[in-house]
Design a protein around this motif. Structure first.
Motif: not given
Length: 638
Positions: A130-139
């Protein structure tokens, strides 16, 4: 992509509570009643997908860019229905659109599908508790949807992968900005290239017209960048839709092939006014939605089935830009009417290139100086040769596919020997030294049981060249010398309409007089001792998600790669459908990556199978000193 375990999909990590979003109460985003005393009351008005159902109010409370997200291409897929509607009519569009909605609309995503969970298309579930990331995870996010083409091209599951990742560790957002992803698509947008915020090579490479590269100055604004800088890519044909016995909607592509075609730009606009572009065949078929309505596309010809493409497999140097005449005058490289199916000829009139429209060969070009004299041509046979020699004495044909694929239909007389599943070829995956080539006695006994003699001419095929190459690498180690791969494999055989059998042949067991070539194998200790030896080149042939440490691989789930190893994914040697590129092109590509015949080449992968295939291919190309790191990454402890 491996599916998430049920608990992984929903588990909220403790680290989330320390994050910015963790400081918010659950009800701030999801609704519900945090004053209720019971579960039912607490979940009254609860929204499990707030970024899908109401992004402006939930995400937009803090992120003003969320205001335009509901109109973005990632949410609406708005250009896709337009293409289909053009081909339909007023009478058929309603049923066609119903089919589209059931089969083709599952790829759209939301804020959450790019920043906290996997998208709906790939099964959903939190990427990182549930941790948000500003940059999408490419995989887990970008290529979870854009996988079969973009992801496979970018990471080297097809071809060598992309130079932006290999050399510069660039990811998706380096080219595709937040502004592009969040931009509202104007009503009536023709296609994604028309989006004002869309990525463009010139966003970074600003000096193409005035820079130091002569070819850039010549071709600028005339030829799409990818024409010179892409590798081959997959093309899909004849998609059909329907529902199974349980009523579940499905779609299936009848055929795919890896290749490259240059054609006229079907969509010339001010910012992309190229004359020549890369074209990719899209899977639309005139009978695509016949399950819902027959003849749903009475205006099928209004739009080409070969569309402008932007393959994500860029290289600075490619075979077609290695020499002017590798492109100029090359009829096979330009889309021709002979490349088209009968029902799509009229649709593609505007993009095909006639003989007199192909740029002519240049009179003077720099020679490439490729020495192909040491290529062992006997290691590759054609389908025509095999069809004429099916009854040859001492010919053994091995089908390296899964048993289920073999039973569905195989070349007459072929024996099924799947190197990934057959016991007696490699050690047990849970043994002390897992998935290494078996002891000589066991290996010889296994090969003999399948009717193989060391002096036989052994021809191996599969659907993927890598599987055939894996088995050939084992046979090579065992001492078999007259071994060949079938160029094009089972796909080429079936497309040529040669006979296919569903009967397993009878064969007699033989004594395989093994002459194991132990000099072909090296262990981990050898590699550790030679990490700094300039005469030894370690080549990692895994896909770049793994060699770059982005994902693991089952038993070999430790991220990373051997220090100093060259990243050269095996599909750079095998095309996706078992066809082989010319020896001259393969030798040139290897030379460009500084993998040279005068070096000791050590090939390594996760479990040894792709490395064995690479060893076979390098020997075919005339490399003399090639060694297999049989212990592979699964046993690496350096």
């Amino acid at each position: 992509m491996a599916p998430l375990e049920p608990q992984e999909k929903v588990l909220v990590s403790e680290d989330f509570l320390e994050s910015t979003h963790g400081e918010l109460a659950c009800v701030d985003c999801h609704g519900g009643d945090d004053t209720a005393d019971d579960k039912e009351g607490a979940h009254e008005g609860f929204d499990p997908h707030p970024s899908i159902n109401n992004p402006q109010e939930t995400c937009g409370e803090c992120h003003e860019e969320a205001e335009t997200v509901p109109q973005s291409l990632h949410v609406t897929l708005s250009t896709f229905p337009g293409y289909l509607e053009k081909r339909a009519s007023e009478d058929t569009w309603e049923r066609v659109d119903h089919g589209r909605d059931r089969h083709c609309a599952s790829c759209h995503t939301s804020c959450g599908g790019c920043h906290v969970s996997r998208p709906k298309y790939s099964g959903k579930g939190f990427v990182n508790g549930h941790i948000f990331s500003a940059k999408p995870d490419p995989v887990n996010q970008c290529t979870a949807c854009h996988g079969s083409r973009v992801g496979n091209e970018f990471y080297g599951a097809r071809g060598q992968g992309d130079v932006h990742l290999r050399e510069y560790n660039m990811s998706c957002e380096a080219c595709h900005s937040a502004e592009e992803m969040h931009a509202a698509a104007p009503e009536g947008l023709e296609n994604r290239y028309h989006l004002e915020e869309a990525a463009n090579c010139k966003d970074c490479h600003k000096d193409l017209q005035y820079g130091s590269v002569r070819d850039h100055r010549i071709h600028n604004n005339k030829v799409q960048c990818q024409v010179c800088h892409s590798q081959t890519y997959v093309n899909c044909y004849s998609c059909h839709t329907g529902t199974d016995e349980a009523g579940i909607a499905y779609f299936i592509n009848n055929h795919e092939f890896e290749g490259m075609k240059i054609g006229f730009n079907p969509d010339r606009i001010p910012n992309n006014n190229y004359k020549y572009v890369i074209l990719r065949h899209v899977p639309v078929d005139h009978k695509l939605f016949d399950y819902y309505i027959e003849d749903g596309f009475p205006r099928f010809d209004v739009s080409p089935t070969w569309k402008r493409a932007s393959p994500h497999n860029i290289q600075r140097r490619t075979w077609q830009n290695a020499n002017c005449n590798n492109c100029h005058g090359q009829r096979d490289l330009f889309l021709d009417e002979s490349d088209l199916l009968d029902y799509e000829i009229k649709a593609n009139i505007g993009v095909t290139v006639a003989d007199d429209q192909i740029p002519p060969k240049r009179a003077r070009v720099m020679p490439l100086n490729i020495d192909s004299s040491k290529v062992e041509e006997s290691r590759v046979v054609t389908i025509e040769w095999l069809n004429e020699h099916l009854d040859d004495e001492n010919l053994v044909i091995l089908d390296a596919r899964k048993e289920s694929e073999y039973e569905h239909g195989h070349i007459p007389g072929a024996i099924n020997l799947d190197p990934n599943a057959t016991e007696g070829l490699r050690t047990d995956p849970y043994s002390e030294m897992p998935l290494t080539i078996e002891e000589d006695e066991t290996l010889a006994e296994t090969l003999g049981e399948y009717g193989i003699g060391i002096d036989d001419h052994i021809v191996v095929y599969a659907k993927r060249g890598m599987d055939a190459g894996f088995l050939l690498g084992i046979l090579e180690y065992a001492g078999a010398e007259n071994i060949s791969i079938l160029n094009g494999g089972i796909i080429a055989w079936e497309l040529a309409d040669y006979e296919v059998s569903d009967e397993e042949p009878d064969w007699e067991e033989k004594t395989f007089a093994i002459k194991s070539r132990k000099n072909l194998l090296v262990d981990t200790e050898y590699i550790e001792e030679n990490l700094d030896n300039p005469a030894i080149k370690i080549v990692d042939v895994r896909v770049m998600q793994q060699s770059k440490g982005l994902i693991g691989h089952g038993l070999a789930d430790r991220p990373g790669s051997i220090p100093g190893s060259v990243k050269f994914p095996l599909p750079g040697l095998f095309m996706d459908d078992s066809y082989l590129k010319s020896p001259e092109e393969l030798l040139w590509v290897l030379r460009e990556r500084n993998i040279r015949p005068n070096q000791t080449i050590v090939v390594s992968c996760n479990t040894g199978n792709w490395a064995a295939a690479a060893m076979f291919m390098l020997h075919y190309l005339g490399y003399q000193d090639v060694k297999l790191h049989d212990e592979s990454w699964i046993n690496w402890d350096g």
